[in-house]
Motif scaffolding. Structure first.
Motif, short mmCIF file in Angstrom:
data_model
loop_
_atom_site.label_atom_id
_atom_site.label_comp_id
_atom_site.label_asym_id
_atom_site.label_seq_id
_atom_site.Cartn_x
_atom_site.Cartn_y
_atom_site.Cartn_z
N ILE A 173 0.84 -1.05 -0.11
CA ILE A 173 -0.01 0.09 0.06
C ILE A 173 0.72 1.27 -0.15
O ILE A 173 0.53 2.39 -0.57
CB ILE A 173 -0.94 -0.07 1.25
N LEU A 174 1.73 1.44 0.80
CA LEU A 174 2.63 2.47 1.11
C LEU A 174 3.75 2.67 -0.24
O LEU A 174 3.79 3.60 -0.76
CB LEU A 174 3.47 2.47 2.46
N MET A 175 4.46 1.43 -0.43
CA MET A 175 5.53 1.44 -1.60
C MET A 175 4.98 2.02 -2.67
O MET A 175 5.56 2.52 -3.58
CB MET A 175 6.15 -0.06 -1.47
N PHE A 263 -0.49 14.74 3.86
CA PHE A 263 0.69 14.67 3.09
C PHE A 263 0.51 13.86 1.89
O PHE A 263 1.63 13.40 1.04
CB PHE A 263 1.80 13.93 3.99
N GLY A 264 -0.75 13.88 1.41
CA GLY A 264 -1.01 13.19 0.02
C GLY A 264 -0.72 11.35 0.20
O GLY A 264 -0.80 10.86 -0.73
N VAL A 265 -0.87 10.80 1.34
CA VAL A 265 -0.89 9.51 1.67
C VAL A 265 -2.13 8.89 2.07
O VAL A 265 -2.63 9.46 3.07
CB VAL A 265 0.43 9.17 2.65
N ARG A 266 -2.53 7.90 1.28
CA ARG A 266 -3.84 7.31 1.76
C ARG A 266 -3.49 5.99 2.52
O ARG A 266 -2.92 4.83 2.06
CB ARG A 266 -4.56 6.86 0.46
N LEU A 267 -3.82 6.07 3.83
CA LEU A 267 -3.78 4.96 4.64
C LEU A 267 -4.90 4.23 4.55
O LEU A 267 -6.09 4.51 4.48
CB LEU A 267 -3.45 5.31 6.05
N GLN A 448 -9.06 3.67 -1.58
CA GLN A 448 -8.84 3.29 -3.12
C GLN A 448 -8.90 4.59 -4.01
O GLN A 448 -8.45 4.35 -5.33
CB GLN A 448 -9.71 2.21 -3.49
N HIS A 449 -9.19 5.58 -3.59
CA HIS A 449 -9.38 6.80 -4.38
C HIS A 449 -8.77 7.96 -3.81
O HIS A 449 -9.20 8.25 -2.62
CB HIS A 449 -10.70 6.99 -5.02
N GLU A 453 -10.91 12.12 -6.98
CA GLU A 453 -11.35 11.44 -8.05
C GLU A 453 -12.65 10.84 -7.39
O GLU A 453 -13.49 9.93 -8.09
CB GLU A 453 -10.36 10.27 -7.93
N HIS A 454 -12.89 10.81 -6.08
CA HIS A 454 -14.27 10.17 -5.40
C HIS A 454 -15.40 11.21 -5.80
O HIS A 454 -15.51 12.22 -5.13
CB HIS A 454 -14.08 9.87 -4.11
N SER A 455 -16.44 10.48 -6.32
CA SER A 455 -17.71 11.35 -7.18
C SER A 455 -18.35 12.07 -5.76
O SER A 455 -18.62 13.20 -5.59
CB SER A 455 -18.22 10.70 -7.70
#
Length: 494
Positions: A173-175, A263-267, A448-449, A453-455
């Motif tokens: 996920i992070l890499m 920081f733009g990271v999706r956990l 996941q989005h 991008e998420h409507s």
């Protein structure tokens, strides 16, 4: 340094964000990632700089071992021995710091020996980053890792939003985000979503969880000192802790995801309204989701899962939950809590095998409510084991809760008003936990989005966010005024 402290909110986080965005505009992504690594190490060192030695040792040896395992897997050479050595190193490290004293004390009790009981300071977050690195080693031995750079691996482990108390983030996920050629995305909708989740999480922790803590501590600490609560007091204490733990962990999970988004990271999600679960299986798909996924993928399946017959399947479930309980703490209460849930899961699977799931059998709404009620009662009794200081205290509390000492509804006269206020809070917070949308549903977070991008989030941001933004801003200011006594998150002790 705690997420719910003035030092973090007013000093550390603004400084790190300022440096991050400045570097995003004027430096390469590699420099930006190094900034995040430095900030995360500073965050970790703020607790105890000596812990960095343990963290650095773990990171270096696991990266070397994982890289070698990946090379062996791709070339068709055996990986079993090296993988065993790598896993043994991680287990020995966590075993020495977390379980050596517990093991020595029990050996002394059973055999009458005089082994010195080590009083070691548990390195912060060792339970979390050790499991994360074990997953990396196992996947490397399967050839599922490739070309990881050391700085990306370091950031994967030490990224401060998830380092201390999870989620236990899988390396994939992070890499995938750190190794992308693009800068980490932190546009306006993402920042708005991250800020909203952080504020909601902070409010849950400060206003709800910490508000329940005094009554839970009063009852459980009193039992530990030998007091005998009434039937009513025992239930008030158990429910207060049930809600304290819920909003404490839910708050931390929201804050971690929110900080990542800044920081733009999706956990990944780690908490999904677990008290709405209709059975115990569903509960463990909603509570500490990353730990449940790790135990399933790297322990339950490794033991054989459900492929070796029903008896073996149930045994694997119980063993997995026993070890999951022990992961939480070196004490018999945690072992028994794990066993309690292990047997509960086995019974739940057996029941479903006999009678089918609610979805297949078309169970009525009333049947679903019965399932939710029974599951919640089971979980509440489990939390008594989880919170009690000893098995004696736990059995005393649980015995009182089932009426073995009578059904006295009386409340100590000295704390009647406090208890009545606590009851009102329990009813209110229970309604929120059981019926209200959770944070990700309300704000529309989907790991996941990207937010833009998420409507549903895009529509929400464009139309309702100004109103919600004002409300969240007021909530943030009010919460800051209630942080006079900063309490750590409960999962920090694990």
């Amino acid at each position: 340094m705690l997420f719910n402290s003035y030092q973090f909110i007013l000093v550390f986080l603004p400084a790190v964000l300022f440096g991050y965005f400045a570097l995003r505009f004027f430096a390469t992504k590699a420099v930006t990632l190094l900034w995040l690594i430095g900030a995360s190490l500073a965050f970790y060192a703020a607790w105890d700089p000596w812990n960095l030695l343990v963290l650095f040792t773990s990171i270096a040896l696991n990266f070397i071992c994982g890289t070698s395992l990946a090379d062996r897997a791709r070339s068709g050479r055996p990986t079993g021995l090296l993988l065993a050595v790598g896993i043994a190193f991680n287990l020995c490290m966590i075993g020495y710091f977390k379980y050596a004293g517990f093991l020595a004390a029990n050996v002394n009790t059973i055999f009458g020996t005089d082994i010195p009981v080590l009083d070691l300071v548990l390195p912060l977050a060792i339970s979390f980053f050790t499991f994360q690195e074990i997953a990396y080693l196992v996947d490397s031995s399967r050839g599922e890792t490739y070309g990881y750079r050391f700085k990306d691996y370091v950031l994967m482990v030490v990224f401060f939003p998830h380092l201390i108390a999870g989620p236990i983030v899988n390396h994939r996920i992070l890499m995938r985000q750190f190794m992308s050629n693009e800068q980490l995305s932190a546009r306006a909708p993402t920042l708005a979503l991250g800020s909203g989740l952080f504020v909601l999480g902070l409010a849950k922790k400060v206003l709800f969880a910490d508000g329940m803590a005094p009554q839970a501590n009063l009852i459980f600490d009193g039992v530990a000192r030998g007091a005998s609560p009434t039937f009513a007091e025992a239930w008030v204490g158990a429910l207060a802790y049930t809600l304290q733990l819920y909003f404490d962990f839910s708050g931390y999970s929201d804050m971690a995801i929110g900080l990542g988004l800044l920081f733009g990271v999706r956990l990944p999600l780690n908490f999904n309204s677990p008290y709405k679960a209709e059975n115990l299986i569903d509960f463990w798909r909603r509570w500490h989701m990353s730990l449940s996924a790790f135990l399933r993928d790297y322990l339950y399946f490794a033991l054989g899962g459900s492929h070796r017959g029903e008896v073996r399947r149930f045994a694997n479930l119980i063993v997995t939950m026993l070890l999951g309980g022990l992961w939480h703490g070196a004490g018999w209460t945690f072992v028994c809590w794990g066993a309690f849930h292990g047997f509960g899961l086995a019974i739940c699977h057996f029941w479903i095998r006999l009678f089918g799931t609610a979805q297949r059998s078309g169970t009525s709404r009333s049947g679903a409510m019965v399932g939710r009620t029974l599951t919640l009662i089971f979980v509440v009794f489990g939390w008594v084991l989880f919170r009690a200081d000893s098995m004696g205290s736990a059995t005393k509390m649980m015995g009182t809760m089932i009426g073995l000492n009578g059904f006295d509804l009386g409340i100590n006269a000295d704390r009647q008003l406090t208890t009545l206020l606590t009851l009102a809070s329990i009813v209110t917070l229970s309604a929120i936990a059981l019926f209200a949308p959770n944070s990700q549903q309300w704000l529309g977070y989907d790991p996941q989005h990207r937010a833009e991008e998420h409507s549903s989030w895009a529509s929400h941001f464009a139309t309702a966010y100004p109103v919600h933004g004002v409300a969240l801003g007021c909530l943030f200011v009010f919460t800051l005024t209630q942080m006079s006594i900063v309490q750590s998150f409960l999962y920090f002790q694990f």
